[in-house]
Design an enzyme around this catalytic site. Sequence first.
Site, PDB file in Angstrom:
ATOM      1  N   SER A 153      11.144 -54.609 -35.844  1.00 16.22           N
ATOM      2  CA  SER A 153      11.565 -54.918 -34.475  1.00 16.22           C
ATOM      3  C   SER A 153      10.629 -54.251 -33.465  1.00 16.22           C
ATOM      4  CB  SER A 153      13.022 -54.460 -34.290  1.00 16.22           C
ATOM      5  OG  SER A 153      13.553 -54.935 -33.096  1.00 16.22           O
ATOM      6  N   ARG A 223      25.484 -51.383 -25.969  1.00 14.65           N
ATOM      7  CA  ARG A 223      25.344 -51.327 -27.423  1.00 14.65           C
ATOM      8  C   ARG A 223      26.076 -52.498 -28.097  1.00 14.65           C
ATOM      9  NH1 ARG A 223      22.569 -50.376 -31.916  1.00 14.65           N
ATOM     10  NH2 ARG A 223      23.921 -49.864 -33.655  1.00 14.65           N
ATOM     11  N   ASP A 318      17.446 -64.163 -38.946  1.00 11.35           N
ATOM     12  CA  ASP A 318      17.206 -63.371 -37.731  1.00 11.35           C
ATOM     13  C   ASP A 318      17.034 -64.334 -36.555  1.00 11.35           C
ATOM     14  OD1 ASP A 318      16.328 -61.689 -35.718  1.00 11.35           O
ATOM     15  OD2 ASP A 318      14.723 -60.769 -36.900  1.00 11.35           O
ATOM     16  N   HIS A 351      18.912 -59.938 -37.723  1.00  4.44           N
ATOM     17  CA  HIS A 351      17.833 -59.018 -37.362  1.00  4.44           C
ATOM     18  C   HIS A 351      17.938 -57.699 -38.128  1.00  4.44           C
ATOM     19  CE1 HIS A 351      14.597 -57.646 -34.839  1.00  4.44           C
ATOM     20  NE2 HIS A 351      15.296 -56.648 -34.347  1.00  4.44           N
ATOM     21  N   ASP A 352      19.164 -57.253 -38.339  1.00  2.00           N
ATOM     22  CA  ASP A 352      19.397 -55.985 -39.046  1.00  2.00           C
ATOM     23  C   ASP A 352      18.917 -55.997 -40.491  1.00  2.00           C
ATOM     24  OD1 ASP A 352      20.307 -54.160 -37.278  1.00  2.00           O
ATOM     25  OD2 ASP A 352      22.415 -54.264 -37.840  1.00  2.00           O
TER      26      ASP A 352
END
Lengths: 372, 197
Positions: A153, A223, A318, A351-352
């Site tokens: 990222s 967050r 992602d 994405h994680d």
Amino acid sequence: MPTDSVGIVHPEIMVFDDTISLESGSELEGFQVAYETYGTLNAEKNNAILVCHALNASHHVAGVYADDKKNIGWWDNLIGPGKPLDTKKFFVIGVNNLGGCHGSTGPSSINPRTGRRFGGDFPIVLVEDWVRVQALVADRLGIKRFFAVIGGSLGAMQALQWSITYPNRILNSIVIAAAPKLSAQNIAFNEVARQAITTDPNYNRGHYYDKNVIPKQGLRIARMIGHITYLSDDAMAEKFGRELRKDSLAFNFDVNFQIESYLRYQGDKFAENFDANTYLRITKALDYFDPAADYDGQLRLALARVGGKFLVISFTSDWRFSPSRSHEIVKALIDNGKNVTYAEIDAPHGHDAFLMADSRYHNIIRRYLENA
Amino acid sequence: MKLKTRSDYQTIGGWIQSGSKVLDFGCGDGGLLRYLADERDVEGYGMEIEDEKVLQCISNGVNVIQGNLEKDSSFFDTGAFDYVILSLTLQAVRHTESVVLEMLRIGRECIVTFPNFGFWFHRYQVILGNMPVSNQLPFQWYNTPNVHLFTVNDFENFCAENSLHIMDRLVLDSKGNKVNFLPNFLGSLAFYRFKKK
């Protein structure tokens, strides 16, 4: 302690007295950098790997602290003896980026000009600035050239920037779940996160430390928004679905669905451990990253003089930085005849996924480093 | 199903100028690219879809781009390569014509290798009433990746219809010996180098 853990680790501080001029035009009159290292730097000093962190991480990349055994480094599944970044072979370095909130000089540090904390006066710091500071750390450690610089990222953007800024100081860039620049949608999510923080009544233009408050509500919402973009729709459906906290609908605004509970928990946990001023600035560093900007928007030209070889990895699920964003990077490298390998991992986590211990993904990195 | 023997690599290597730029579509374990890098000093890239083969390419130290050659050829600019190679894959692609046109767009010259469906042993099995199974076609009808089987004659007709100039041809029999007489009947594996007229 598992045998493939780097074990107990110690953060260290490097102090730089010289004034540093930042890309934004601002200056810092001296600064300090928190970092950790794992493994041993060999006599030739050619086995060093720099790990760059993303939005909400730090220099604590692997291992645990003696006084906090639950505080495991954020990429511990990748780094350790026998792991893909094998600390029996490599000397691995994690650096807390400038503007951070884990020991490096940042908004909560004392401004030498005023004797008070910087707060909202801390400058915007860009990816290029971080890379320059990382190079200063390497200089002090006697590392002329990194065997590899790796990141996911925003960390991947730093790995790419390394090949641009210091083509002769890097042998391999490992660029994971990256984008060559943010899309309007990416910036939009960041702006909502920033608005959540800056409209928090406790924000006070960033000068909240002296008042002994933090814009906690804003930071937790920021967050929560970010977290949604890190997961795929499928991963969320799999993990939570429409599962309820209690047996029936409550017909109120308390937590009904499990996903609500999860997001609130993630938001609360994060808001206690992270500084809102740092979060604001890191999202700006993301927004401003665009190596092609100086080249009429042509990434091919921006990457014409990069150094080293490249491993680019993306994840099919992602949607924050989708595989097509990695394709842009890979194509620009191929256009320039650079050595590049590209792997597209069919992983469900969104994405994680770059933080997960997926064996296909880790095997690619392991094999690449073994043959690099 | 990949070219494995050194002589197959040598055949292709013999058609490639040293120091040129090569793209291997469906590069498998990267063995051919490794050979061409070592022997012909080429600057090469491969495209491969399977995870395990991508890993093998990394072990072979070649540049591999994971992707589907029928969908992801936009990685490669028009005229960016001296040669585009497609070995033992043309019969397994869905849109044969567009794959060949993409190869011609990307490369100055193209090299393909394919199993000759017209090989006498294949014909013999069809006459007996079965789909052919051989060293070059090592699959049963129900598990074959091949969707467009064709013969040496078919390919040459295709080249004529698409105004392609065949620069080199090599046809081998099942023992790997060169076939000059009745190649469409006696040959089991064909190599072609061609370009736009």
